[in-house]
Design a protein around this motif. Structure first.
Motif, PDB file in Angstrom:
ATOM      1  N   GLU A  71     -17.134  32.356 -38.961  1.00 57.87           N
ATOM      2  CA  GLU A  71     -18.034  32.921 -37.956  1.00 57.87           C
ATOM      3  C   GLU A  71     -17.541  32.645 -36.536  1.00 57.87           C
ATOM      4  N   HIS A  72     -17.766  33.612 -35.696  1.00 60.02           N
ATOM      5  CA  HIS A  72     -17.568  33.453 -34.254  1.00 60.02           C
ATOM      6  C   HIS A  72     -18.650  32.507 -33.721  1.00 60.02           C
ATOM      7  N   HIS A  73     -18.337  31.795 -32.649  1.00 56.35           N
ATOM      8  CA  HIS A  73     -19.338  30.885 -32.078  1.00 56.35           C
ATOM      9  C   HIS A  73     -20.658  31.589 -31.761  1.00 56.35           C
ATOM     10  N   ALA A  74     -20.576  32.883 -31.467  1.00 58.26           N
ATOM     11  CA  ALA A  74     -21.801  33.632 -31.143  1.00 58.26           C
ATOM     12  C   ALA A  74     -22.827  33.482 -32.261  1.00 58.26           C
ATOM     13  N   ALA A  75     -22.366  33.485 -33.503  1.00 65.12           N
ATOM     14  CA  ALA A  75     -23.269  33.293 -34.638  1.00 65.12           C
ATOM     15  C   ALA A  75     -23.388  31.809 -34.971  1.00 65.12           C
ATOM     16  N   HIS A 116     -18.418  40.749 -39.988  1.00 63.94           N
ATOM     17  CA  HIS A 116     -17.895  41.892 -40.751  1.00 63.94           C
ATOM     18  C   HIS A 116     -16.364  41.840 -40.780  1.00 63.94           C
ATOM     19  N   VAL A 117     -15.775  41.717 -39.585  1.00 61.11           N
ATOM     20  CA  VAL A 117     -14.324  41.573 -39.463  1.00 61.11           C
ATOM     21  C   VAL A 117     -14.056  40.315 -38.643  1.00 61.11           C
ATOM     22  N   SER A 118     -13.249  39.407 -39.198  1.00 60.31           N
ATOM     23  CA  SER A 118     -12.946  38.160 -38.480  1.00 60.31           C
ATOM     24  C   SER A 118     -12.047  38.440 -37.286  1.00 60.31           C
ATOM     25  N   GLY A 127     -20.948  42.720 -36.174  1.00 57.31           N
ATOM     26  CA  GLY A 127     -20.046  43.872 -36.210  1.00 57.31           C
ATOM     27  C   GLY A 127     -19.186  44.032 -34.967  1.00 57.31           C
ATOM     28  N   ALA A 128     -19.024  42.946 -34.195  1.00 57.33           N
ATOM     29  CA  ALA A 128     -18.279  43.056 -32.925  1.00 57.33           C
ATOM     30  C   ALA A 128     -16.861  43.599 -33.127  1.00 57.33           C
ATOM     31  N   GLN A 129     -16.233  43.218 -34.274  1.00 64.50           N
ATOM     32  CA  GLN A 129     -14.857  43.670 -34.514  1.00 64.50           C
ATOM     33  C   GLN A 129     -14.776  44.812 -35.519  1.00 64.50           C
TER      34      GLN A 129
END
Ligand code: PMP
Length: 408
Positions: free
Chosen positions: A123-127, A173-175, A202-204
């Motif tokens: 996960e990105h830090h955002a999550a 969704h996409v790392s 879904g940022a990426q």
């Protein structure tokens, strides 16, 4: 790739003609922010030149025109991701804000000790930080599904972790670091089998592939305009209508209100309930333009081109024994490649690349725990979009040769 007329597309992006010390820019930092085509820049300029006004409140003509354009932009974006319409599409600042909106509006109200939030190690830090902190506030527990040695999500481990105590499964969704494409509809199914909700980051993905939030059955889904040819300052929270309807807002004031007395307030209908204060009007309108721009190219073509470039980059970088590539094989990844060159620190590598006007990102890409797990402090990431070429990948590889020599 043959399906995209890259030369033609590049004409829409004058910034790509920039040169630094005689070297033509190779912009390979698209996972951070994509470039903005003239069509989108023009949409912003046109809005400010002809339609600028605050929305929803005015009866005057300009305000009505701005309101219609801004509201219609929600429908356009809904259509782009397969949502049921504007009621399911909340505009905000970015993916991070969308994540926080659900964490505060839903998580703070619903989570309690004994509840669990399941994420992934990628996960990105955002999550990651958002659910971690909401869990601390509510006494809920956070668990992480493993990333395996090949950079894939360990789905068996995820299945083990998700139980009837799970209230939320939050997955990327996409790392943005590994380039892994996760099986998000399977993840949603696993969550739903245990009556948990599922939030997909879904940022990426939205910028790079056709996305249908209904087909994947996400309960919540988030992405940012600035990674998909749109401007900064606009992000999208998709939520199933009945969930957004049940949730209380978490930011107050402005047009999210229906009726206010000194004692009580009631909320405006969706999606405005979650859009407090003056919203990102020009940005929302420009995001709708970006959707048109990408649809004109065709999202299948966008995907094919980006993934072909990533595979080409993977293959070229694989020629070198001293380059460690993160994540899945070249023919099974999204439009990015992160790597390390020997013992050269990613920051040093990217500085040398910058001397060749090759723009890449170096650091932990907001996935610190994942880098910790991989035992590396950082990585260098090249990420591709519709205007990139194989020649630019070749230039990246040549510039890495120079870095190798310098640090030998
Ligand atoms: N999630 C992922 C997977 C990302 O790549 C990014 C951007 N690096 C974000 C979330 C955060 O996006 P933003 O900074 O626009 O909020």
């Amino acid at each position: 790739s043959e399906s995209l007329d890259v030369e033609r597309i590049r004409e829409d992006f004058p910034i790509l003609e920039r040169e630094f010390a005689g070297e033509q820019l190779a912009y390979l930092d698209n996972a951070a922010t994509s470039q903005t085509p003239d069509q989108v820049v023009d949409a912003i300029a046109h809005y400010y030149r002809h339609t600028n006004a605050n929305v929803h409140r005015g009866l005057h003509q300009l305000s009505q025109e701005a309101s219609i354009a801004y509201e219609d932009a929600h429908d356009r974006v809904a259509d782009f991701i397969g949502a049921d319409g504007r009621k399911e599409v909340v505009f905000g600042k970015n993916t991070t804000e969308a994540m926080n909106t659900v964490a505060y509006a839903w998580g703070l109200a619903e989570l309690e000790p004994g509840d669990e939030v399941v994420m992934t190690e990628m996960e990105h830090h955002a999550a990651l930080v958002t659910w971690q902190q909401i869990a601390k506030k509510t006494g809920a527990e956070v668990k992480y599904a493993r990333v395996d040695d090949d950079g894939y999500l360990d789905m068996d481990h995820l299945r083990e972790l998700v139980t009837d105590d799970t209230e939320m499964v939050s997955a990327v969704h996409v790392s943005n670091t590994l380039g892994t494409i996760n099986p998000v509809s399977d993840i949603a199914d696993i969550a739903h089998e245990h009556d948990a909700l599922c939030f997909i980051d879904g940022a990426q993905s939205v910028p790079h592939m056709p996305v249908d939030v209904k087909a994947m059955d996400a309960d919540f889904f988030a992405f940012s305009g600035h990674k998909m040819c749109g401007p900064t300052g606009i992000g999208v929270l998709y939520g199933k209508e009945h969930l957004l309807e049940e949730m209380q807002p978490y930011l107050y004031g402005g047009m999210m209100i229906e009726k206010v007395t000194f004692e009580e307030s009631t909320w405006h209908e969706l999606p405005w309930k979650f859009e407090a204060g003056t919203p990102p009007i020009s940005q929302g309108i420009a995001l709708a333009e970006a959707c048109d721009y990408l649809d004109d190219i065709g999202m299948e073509n966008v995907q094919r081109h980006g993934e072909a470039l990533a595979e080409y980059a993977y293959d070229r970088l694989s020629e070198f024994d001293d380059i460690d590539i993160l994540g899945p094989p070249g023919d099974d990844r999204a439009a990015l490649v992160s790597f390390n060159l020997g013992n050269v620190h990613a920051h040093d590598a990217s500085e040398i690349l910058n001397d060749f006007a090759v723009a890449v990102r170096a650091g932990d890409h907001c996935t610190q725990p994942l880098h910790d797990k991989l035992g590396i402090p950082s990585s260098t990431r090249a990420s591709f979009y519709i205007y990139n070429t194989e020649e630019e990948v070749d230039k990246l590889v040549e510039a890495l040769d120079a870095a190798r020599e310098l640090f030998a």
